[in-house]
Motif scaffolding. Structure first.
Motif, PDB file in Angstrom:
ATOM      1  N   UNK A 117      55.355  37.221  59.501  1.00 26.24           N
ATOM      2  CA  UNK A 117      55.177  38.068  60.695  1.00 26.24           C
ATOM      3  C   UNK A 117      53.959  38.979  60.518  1.00 26.24           C
ATOM      4  N   UNK A 118      53.780  39.519  59.315  1.00 29.10           N
ATOM      5  CA  UNK A 118      52.624  40.388  59.066  1.00 29.10           C
ATOM      6  C   UNK A 118      51.332  39.571  59.018  1.00 29.10           C
ATOM      7  N   UNK A 119      51.419  38.373  58.437  1.00 26.22           N
ATOM      8  CA  UNK A 119      50.206  37.538  58.320  1.00 26.22           C
ATOM      9  C   UNK A 119      49.733  37.072  59.700  1.00 26.22           C
ATOM     10  N   UNK A 126      46.013  37.612  54.970  1.00 26.58           N
ATOM     11  CA  UNK A 126      47.276  36.897  54.728  1.00 26.58           C
ATOM     12  C   UNK A 126      47.619  36.837  53.236  1.00 26.58           C
ATOM     13  N   UNK A 127      46.603  36.580  52.418  1.00 25.01           N
ATOM     14  CA  UNK A 127      46.862  36.458  50.962  1.00 25.01           C
ATOM     15  C   UNK A 127      47.302  37.797  50.377  1.00 25.01           C
ATOM     16  N   UNK A 128      46.652  38.865  50.841  1.00 15.00           N
ATOM     17  CA  UNK A 128      46.993  40.205  50.330  1.00 15.00           C
ATOM     18  C   UNK A 128      48.419  40.591  50.732  1.00 15.00           C
ATOM     19  N   UNK A 129      48.759  40.208  51.955  1.00 11.45           N
ATOM     20  CA  UNK A 129      50.110  40.512  52.461  1.00 11.45           C
ATOM     21  C   UNK A 129      51.148  39.819  51.583  1.00 11.45           C
ATOM     22  N   UNK A 130      50.880  38.568  51.300  1.00 12.47           N
ATOM     23  CA  UNK A 130      51.795  37.801  50.454  1.00 12.47           C
ATOM     24  C   UNK A 130      51.945  38.487  49.082  1.00 12.47           C
ATOM     25  N   UNK A 131      50.810  38.874  48.505  1.00 13.35           N
ATOM     26  CA  UNK A 131      50.844  39.480  47.161  1.00 13.35           C
ATOM     27  C   UNK A 131      51.581  40.826  47.187  1.00 13.35           C
ATOM     28  N   UNK A 132      51.328  41.623  48.222  1.00 15.82           N
ATOM     29  CA  UNK A 132      51.931  42.971  48.267  1.00 15.82           C
ATOM     30  C   UNK A 132      53.457  42.895  48.369  1.00 15.82           C
ATOM     31  N   UNK A 133      53.936  42.093  49.319  1.00 15.10           N
ATOM     32  CA  UNK A 133      55.395  42.080  49.507  1.00 15.10           C
ATOM     33  C   UNK A 133      56.109  41.334  48.372  1.00 15.10           C
ATOM     34  N   UNK A 134      55.418  40.362  47.758  1.00 16.12           N
ATOM     35  CA  UNK A 134      56.049  39.709  46.590  1.00 16.12           C
ATOM     36  C   UNK A 134      56.088  40.673  45.399  1.00 16.12           C
ATOM     37  N   UNK A 135      55.093  41.535  45.329  1.00 16.58           N
ATOM     38  CA  UNK A 135      55.120  42.558  44.273  1.00 16.58           C
ATOM     39  C   UNK A 135      56.328  43.491  44.483  1.00 16.58           C
ATOM     40  N   UNK A 136      56.590  43.820  45.754  1.00 16.10           N
ATOM     41  CA  UNK A 136      57.774  44.657  46.053  1.00 16.10           C
ATOM     42  C   UNK A 136      59.026  43.973  45.511  1.00 16.10           C
ATOM     43  N   UNK A 182      42.630  45.966  52.690  1.00 20.37           N
ATOM     44  CA  UNK A 182      41.368  46.554  53.152  1.00 20.37           C
ATOM     45  C   UNK A 182      41.597  47.385  54.419  1.00 20.37           C
ATOM     46  N   UNK A 183      42.369  46.809  55.337  1.00 23.17           N
ATOM     47  CA  UNK A 183      42.499  47.352  56.694  1.00 23.17           C
ATOM     48  C   UNK A 183      43.508  48.516  56.714  1.00 23.17           C
ATOM     49  N   UNK A 184      43.044  49.697  57.145  1.00 15.23           N
ATOM     50  CA  UNK A 184      43.937  50.864  57.163  1.00 15.23           C
ATOM     51  C   UNK A 184      45.104  50.676  58.126  1.00 15.23           C
ATOM     52  N   UNK A 185      44.850  49.918  59.207  1.00 11.09           N
ATOM     53  CA  UNK A 185      45.953  49.690  60.155  1.00 11.09           C
ATOM     54  C   UNK A 185      47.033  48.825  59.507  1.00 11.09           C
ATOM     55  N   UNK A 186      46.616  47.853  58.738  1.00  9.88           N
ATOM     56  CA  UNK A 186      47.596  47.012  58.037  1.00  9.88           C
ATOM     57  C   UNK A 186      48.398  47.848  57.030  1.00  9.88           C
ATOM     58  N   UNK A 187      47.705  48.752  56.333  1.00  8.03           N
ATOM     59  CA  UNK A 187      48.418  49.625  55.376  1.00  8.03           C
ATOM     60  C   UNK A 187      49.519  50.401  56.106  1.00  8.03           C
ATOM     61  N   UNK A 188      49.175  50.889  57.312  1.00  7.74           N
ATOM     62  CA  UNK A 188      50.158  51.675  58.079  1.00  7.74           C
ATOM     63  C   UNK A 188      51.317  50.797  58.545  1.00  7.74           C
TER      64      UNK A 188
END
Ligand SMILES: Cc1cc2nc3c(=O)[nH]c(=O)nc-3n(C[C@H](O)[C@H](O)[C@H](O)COP(=O)(O)OP(=O)(O)OC[C@H]3O[C@@H](n4cnc5c(N)ncnc54)[C@H](O)[C@@H]3O)c2cc1C
Length: 510
Positions: A117-119, A126-136, A182-188
């Motif tokens: 959904x985030x990707x 998309x790759x960063x999203x995958x890495x971040x939530x898998x790290x969680x 990278x994207x501040x909106x994505x961080x939020x």
């Protein structure tokens, strides 16, 4: 309901009937201890104590509960107490919807689905999203596998076995977001659920954020009829096993003799019962400063206690409406940030404006909370206790601003209100006796998370803590789990065998 204790002496007195007090008390009663729970409020549950207004039933302080699955520990505890049929958990259809000023996202349960959904919304990362939530997820898994009581000698070994956990154990959520996106909106967007924990990502422990997010992604639930049914199921389980619950009774003193807990005084006339152990589910600082007295405690402990900071409070706007919220895209939980900058939102909140808002529509899961054709909307908005102006004079303006924010989510809401009432931090403090109406126990900073919260075992012999001021942390699930831990420790201190429940998540006895 009984109007006073039946006996002069108990094995264990529990002060407070929040979820953490009831889970400890019920399990101790089930294991054969003579238990008395004293509660200053008019019903059991603390923040889980639902209230009625005419034909409507509202929850004051809990909107979702993770781990209502058949195999999960909370359900196993109810089963063990014999009251599982008293609380039916309804599985929620989707995780949450987040409505930003010019962007919105609806997120499903399941790690892969959540990532997808985030990707879809931020394909470039998309790759960063995958890495971040898998790290969680890895953080959660490693935290779960970490043995509860680690001696200093075992730390090096644990750091080798759980490298990810130890790398980020003191990190803020913002540090992990900055490392990945990278994207501040994505961080939020990725951290929009921070109001569940009371602090914006720049101050919120990443360990806490990642474990709570990961548990929620496994599915969330709402107890049919409201959270009172969870509190009642625990209370009835306790009473079924001989425990007593006395309402409208405030503990005023923990009696200490020869450095050991010896009893509890309560009520206006200072009535006293004797006991060998006390479990306090009440505010931690209040327990030590008012009920025990600092002169009974080591100076270093008092000094550390004074450095701890409580979490923020909340304003809660209780709405009933005949607008068809489902047709307007309602899901159980809707986050409503007014900015992409969560620090700005937190600053608004400190200034007395709505901020950190999430709206719950419990009638989607449990229609009986309101008459047919109506829905409830409960908007929780984080709030400072002290905004430099008296809260009563702010209620009308504040409520209006909250309604404006949710009118944009559900157009037509304002014109279809059938009930409206607002509770301020003063009401939260009065009903829970949590200092300054704290919503989540201690603030969830890296310095006050997990093992750095107040321990279950206190320096006063015979006094134990249970609930969101202690470990593992804030929220109803963790309050319940803390009660299970506390019950194990109390049993062990009495030389009794541990809880005879066979469950993989049961903390070890002793
Ligand atoms: C607005 C809001 C929204 C929230 N949303 C969620 C959510 O969606 N999901 C979630 O999991 N968590 C949520 N939480 C957090 C959650 O409600 C709490 O962390 C949890 O319920 C705390 O439980 P507890 O057992 O620690 O005690 P509490 O619920 O704080 O209860 C303590 C009890 O002790 C009693 N007491 C205190 N002092 C005395 C005394 N001297 N004598 C006798 N009795 C005393 C009080 O009356 C009270 O009943 C929310 C909290 C708030 C405020």
């Amino acid at each position: 309901m009984q109007d006073g204790p039946r006996e002069d002496a108990y094995d264990v007195v529990v002060i407070g009937s929040g979820i953490g007090g009831l889970s400890a008390g019920s399990l101790l009663a089930k294991e054969g201890q003579k238990v008395l729970v004293v509660e200053q409020g008019e019903g059991p549950g603390g923040y889980a104590h639902s209230f009625k207004r005419g034909v409507y039933t509202f929850d004051p302080g809990i909107s979702v509960f993770p781990q209502g699955h058949d195999h999960a520990l909370p359900v196993a505890v109810l089963d063990y107490l014999g009251t599982r049929d008293r609380c039916r958990f309804v599985e929620l259809e989707s995780n949450y919807r987040a409505v930003f000023p010019d962007f919105e996202i609806e997120t499903p349960f399941g790690l892969d689905e959540f990532i997808e959904a985030h990707a879809r919304a931020f394909p470039n990362e998309a790759k960063n999203i995958d890495a971040f939530f898998r790290l969680c997820r890895t953080m959660h898994k490693q935290a779960h596998e970490l043995p509860p009581q680690l001696g200093l000698g075992a730390l090096d070994e644990a750091a080798k076995r759980f490298p990810t956990l130890f790398k980020y154990i003191n990190a803020t959520t913002q540090e992990a977001l900055d490392e990945h996106f990278q994207d501040d909106r994505l961080k939020a967007v990725a951290s929009v659920s921070w109001p569940y924990l009371g602090l914006p990502p720049s101050r919120l422990s990443y360990l806490t954020f990642s474990t709570v997010l990961s548990v929620y992604l496994e599915g969330c639930f709402y107890p049919e009829g409201g959270f009172q049914s969870l509190a009642n199921a625990l209370a009835e389980g306790m009473q079924h096993h001989g425990g007593e619950l006395v309402l409208n009774t405030r503990a005023t003193r923990i009696v200490v003799e020869d450095g050991h807990v010896a009893g509890v005084q309560f009520g206006d006339d200072g009535q006293e019962v004797r006991c060998r152990r006390v479990v306090s589910n009440a505010d931690a600082a209040g327990t030590f400063e008012e009920l025990v007295g600092e002169d009974q405690l080591p100076a270093a402990f008092v000094k550390k206690l004074r450095r701890m900071k409580p979490s923020v409070s909340a304003v809660i706007v209780f709405v009933a409406t005949n607008l068809d919220l489902r047709a307007h895209g309602a899901v159980h939980e809707v986050f409503r940030p007014l900015h992409f900058d969560h620090d700005q939102t937190y600053e608004d909140m400190l200034q007395g404006k709505p901020g950190g808002m999430f709206g719950t529509v419990p009638t989607l899961a449990s229609p009986s909370l309101a008459p047919e054709g109506e829905h409830l909307l409960i908007v929780h908005s984080l709030a400072a206790y002290d905004i430099g102006r008296p809260w009563p004079g702010e209620v009308e303006r504040y409520t209006d601003e909250v309604m404006t924010a949710f009118e944009q989510v559900f157009p037509g809401l304002r014109d279809s209100i059938t009930f409206l009432e607002t509770a301020t931090p003063l009401a939260l403090e009065r009903h829970s006796r949590n200092q300054r109406g704290a919503a989540y126990g201690w603030e969830n900073t890296p310095a006050q998370t997990g093992g750095k919260r107040s321990p279950h075992v206190t320096p006063l012999d015979g006094l134990f803590l249970s609930g969101h001021w202690t470990q593992p942390g804030s929220g109803s699930l963790r309050a319940l789990v803390s009660g299970v831990h506390t019950a194990q420790m109390v049993l062990s201190s009495l030389g009794e065998p541990g809880i005879a429940l066979d469950h993989p998540d049961l903390p070890p006895a002793g």
